[in-house]
Write an enzyme that holds these catalytic residues in place. Structure first.
Site, PDB file in Angstrom:
ATOM      1  N   LYS A   1      -4.540  12.275 -17.101  1.00 28.56           N
ATOM      2  CA  LYS A   1      -4.662  13.017 -18.373  1.00 28.56           C
ATOM      3  C   LYS A   1      -3.404  12.830 -19.220  1.00 28.56           C
ATOM      4  O   LYS A   1      -3.205  11.777 -19.781  1.00 28.56           O
ATOM      5  CB  LYS A   1      -4.934  14.494 -18.093  1.00 28.56           C
ATOM      6  CG  LYS A   1      -5.901  14.776 -16.966  1.00 28.56           C
ATOM      7  CD  LYS A   1      -7.311  14.373 -17.298  1.00 28.56           C
ATOM      8  CE  LYS A   1      -8.245  14.799 -16.182  1.00 28.56           C
ATOM      9  NZ  LYS A   1      -9.315  13.874 -15.917  1.00 28.56           N
TER      10      LYS A   1
ATOM     11  N   ASP B   1      -2.773  23.011  -9.334  1.00 24.30           N
ATOM     12  CA  ASP B   1      -3.142  21.915 -10.224  1.00 24.30           C
ATOM     13  C   ASP B   1      -2.505  22.245 -11.575  1.00 24.30           C
ATOM     14  O   ASP B   1      -2.920  23.181 -12.265  1.00 24.30           O
ATOM     15  CB  ASP B   1      -4.678  21.840 -10.308  1.00 24.30           C
ATOM     16  CG  ASP B   1      -5.171  20.673 -11.148  1.00 24.30           C
ATOM     17  OD1 ASP B   1      -4.449  20.268 -12.076  1.00 24.30           O
ATOM     18  OD2 ASP B   1      -6.291  20.194 -10.883  1.00 24.30           O
TER      19      ASP B   1
ATOM     20  N   ARG C   1       0.821  -1.219   0.000  1.00 24.62           N
ATOM     21  CA  ARG C   1       0.000   0.000   0.000  1.00 24.62           C
ATOM     22  C   ARG C   1       0.858   1.274   0.000  1.00 24.62           C
ATOM     23  O   ARG C   1       0.466   2.308  -0.546  1.00 24.62           O
ATOM     24  CB  ARG C   1      -0.948  -0.007   1.205  1.00 24.62           C
ATOM     25  CG  ARG C   1      -1.698   1.297   1.391  1.00 24.62           C
ATOM     26  CD  ARG C   1      -2.993   1.153   2.180  1.00 24.62           C
ATOM     27  NE  ARG C   1      -2.878   0.389   3.396  1.00 24.62           N
ATOM     28  CZ  ARG C   1      -2.308   0.838   4.523  1.00 24.62           C
ATOM     29  NH1 ARG C   1      -1.771   2.021   4.580  1.00 24.62           N
ATOM     30  NH2 ARG C   1      -2.270   0.066   5.596  1.00 24.62           N
TER      31      ARG C   1
ATOM     32  N   TYR D   1     -11.417  23.345 -10.775  1.00 34.24           N
ATOM     33  CA  TYR D   1     -12.083  22.102 -11.239  1.00 34.24           C
ATOM     34  C   TYR D   1     -13.225  21.732 -10.283  1.00 34.24           C
ATOM     35  O   TYR D   1     -13.049  21.755  -9.057  1.00 34.24           O
ATOM     36  CB  TYR D   1     -10.994  21.014 -11.270  1.00 34.24           C
ATOM     37  CG  TYR D   1     -11.451  19.603 -11.506  1.00 34.24           C
ATOM     38  CD1 TYR D   1     -12.094  19.231 -12.668  1.00 34.24           C
ATOM     39  CD2 TYR D   1     -11.165  18.616 -10.559  1.00 34.24           C
ATOM     40  CE1 TYR D   1     -12.469  17.911 -12.881  1.00 34.24           C
ATOM     41  CE2 TYR D   1     -11.530  17.291 -10.772  1.00 34.24           C
ATOM     42  CZ  TYR D   1     -12.198  16.956 -11.931  1.00 34.24           C
ATOM     43  OH  TYR D   1     -12.560  15.650 -12.136  1.00 34.24           O
TER      44      TYR D   1
HETATM   45  C1  PLP Z   1      -7.966  20.080 -13.956  1.00 34.38           C
HETATM   46  C2  PLP Z   1      -8.266  18.738 -13.378  1.00 34.38           C
HETATM   47  N1  PLP Z   1      -7.734  18.417 -12.191  1.00 34.38           N
HETATM   48  C3  PLP Z   1      -7.974  17.228 -11.612  1.00 34.38           C
HETATM   49  C4  PLP Z   1      -8.784  16.299 -12.214  1.00 34.38           C
HETATM   50  C5  PLP Z   1      -9.068  15.006 -11.505  1.00 34.38           C
HETATM   51  O1  PLP Z   1      -8.381  13.955 -12.071  1.00 34.38           O
HETATM   52  P1  PLP Z   1      -8.910  12.440 -11.859  1.00 34.38           P
HETATM   53  O2  PLP Z   1     -10.061  12.284 -12.763  1.00 34.38           O
HETATM   54  O3  PLP Z   1      -7.718  11.623 -12.193  1.00 34.38           O
HETATM   55  O4  PLP Z   1      -9.296  12.320 -10.419  1.00 34.38           O
HETATM   56  C6  PLP Z   1      -9.338  16.579 -13.453  1.00 34.38           C
HETATM   57  C7  PLP Z   1     -10.213  15.562 -14.125  1.00 34.38           C
HETATM   58  O5  PLP Z   1     -10.962  15.848 -15.013  1.00 34.38           O
HETATM   59  C8  PLP Z   1      -9.093  17.836 -14.040  1.00 34.38           C
HETATM   60  O6  PLP Z   1      -9.660  18.175 -15.213  1.00 34.38           O
END
Ligand code: PLP
Length: 389
Positions: free
Chosen positions: A204, A179, A54, A107
């Site tokens: 992504k 982010d 883990r 987000y």
């Molecule tokens: C800008 C952004 N940050 C974070 C995330 C979250 O990523 P995850 O889907 O891997 O949790 C996303 C997902 O769409 C995103 O667009």
């Protein structure tokens, strides 16, 4: 070594890998030890050692090492998703009684976590105007511990002036988390711009093939201890298969990002010429309000951008999107394929209004030939023209 060389070579030197270019996928829960002393040693270094599946395996550790090198940070923590990276960071750095500033263009699920969990745990969450720059100073309180940025916001594409925000935050003794998924480590160097914690939804661009969920938190060695120990308490665990896919994606990230940028700009420039489009939201276009910050701080643009259509009725927009052959409808982005989404319903604001007369859409421009993508959109726009606005 320059960045692309580091991305190619980092995370490959473990003696566990016996010289193979790529690490084996360690399928491990239990790790056994030859002696009690060896077991105690591993447990004593519980944030770094391979002692229980883990906490990490040689595969996840190779991935972490390579992401840290790509982002330009000291250490990286792999977590099961981008949202887990956001949650793991926020809960490590904000405690009950603290005040946190979050970009109003953040987000959606980040906002939901802040409201439904963080605020209810006694952290005061306040949203700041994404374009605040150094005027964010007026929002600081003695208990402000963290500023959470996302630049550009992944639905509205407003750029944040991270160096200005970071200067104010650091002067107030607060940290800056960002982010960095949109730019990926290729097009934004977070630590050179004042960021303390850089988050990637590795799902992504790093994974890049739409086939794994993964997140990363990159920071210095001191914050690593704090955030990793928090993440461990939450029980977050990354499968080695996912880490392997992340590492494999990372190796080709520089070339993919260049192509996403080129293709997306070709599509965005074409959209700007179209009467059906009221506005293209792409910070690398010189007439975008975010362009000065983009040009100063970023090394390039990814394949994700927005557009606002003229005020067509919703049924026209739906018929247009449904007709597309190459742009698929899908949540997420960052894979090799093109995607489209209707984003108006997802644009939630607290301190600022988002004004658009027509539907707002988001495109992820993939690695197809941009001429084919443009032809697909042009055929879709004929449906809009038939409806009129
Ligand atoms: C800008 C952004 N940050 C974070 C995330 C979250 O990523 P995850 O889907 O891997 O949790 C996303 C997902 O769409 C995103 O667009």
């Amino acid at each position: 070594m320059k960045r692309d060389t580091r991305i190619t070579h980092t995370g490959r030197s473990s003696p566990y890998f016996s010289g193979s270019v790529n690490p084996p996928v360690y399928r491990a829960s239990t790790v056994t030890f030859p002696t009690m002393a060896a077991m105690a040693d591993a447990q004593g270094d519980y944030l770094n050692a391979f002692y229980y599946g883990r906490i990490g395996t040689p595969t996840t550790m190779a991935f972490e090492e390579a992401v840290a090198a790509a982002e330009g940070g000291e250490r990286c923590i792999a977590v099961p998703s981008g949202l887990a990276a956001i949650v793991g960071t926020l809960t490590a750095l904000a405690k009950p009684g603290d005040h946190v500033l979050v970009s109003d263009s953040v987000y959606g699920p980040t906002r939901t976590f802040c409201q439904d969990i963080l605020a209810k745990s006694g952290v005061t969450v306040e949203y700041f105007h994404p374009l605040a720059g150094d005027t964010i100073a007026s929002l600081f309180k003695p208990n402000t511990r963290l500023v959470f940025c996302e630049t550009p916001g992944s639905l509205t594409f407003e750029m944040q002036d991270i160096p200005a925000i970071a200067e104010v935050a650091h002067a107030h003794g607060a940290l800056v988390a960002a982010d960095n998924t949109w730019a990926s480590p290729i097009f934004f160097r977070p630590f050179e711009k004042g960021v303390d914690v850089s988050i990637q939804a590795a799902t992504k661009y790093i994974v890049g093939h739409s086939d794994a969920m993964l997140g990363t938190i990159t920071c210095n060695a001191e914050l690593y201890e704090k955030i990793k120990s928090n993440v461990v308490k939450y029980g977050y665990s990354v499968g080695s298969e996912e880490a392997y896919l992340g590492l494999r994606g990372l190796r080709t990230l520089p070339v993919r990002m260049k192509q996403h940028q080129e293709n997306a700009l070709a599509v965005a420039r074409w959209l700007q010429t179209r009467p059906e489009v009221a506005k293209v939201l792409h910070p690398a276009l010189p007439d975008d309000p975010g362009y000065p910050v983009f040009e100063r701080d970023f090394l390039g643009a990814s394949g994700l951008f927005g557009l606002i259509l003229q005020a067509y009725p919703e049924e026209a927009m739906v018929a247009m999107i449904d007709s597309l052959k190459l742009f698929s409808l899908g949540f997420s982005w960052g894979g090799f394929e093109s995607l489209i989404m209707y984003t108006t319903p997802g644009i939630v604001r607290t301190t600022t209004l988002w004004n658009a007369d027509g539907p707002t859409l988001r495109l992820h421009v993939g690695l197809e030939d941009p001429d084919d993508l443009i032809a697909d959109l042009a055929a879709g726009f004929e449906i809009l023209d038939a409806f009129g606005y």
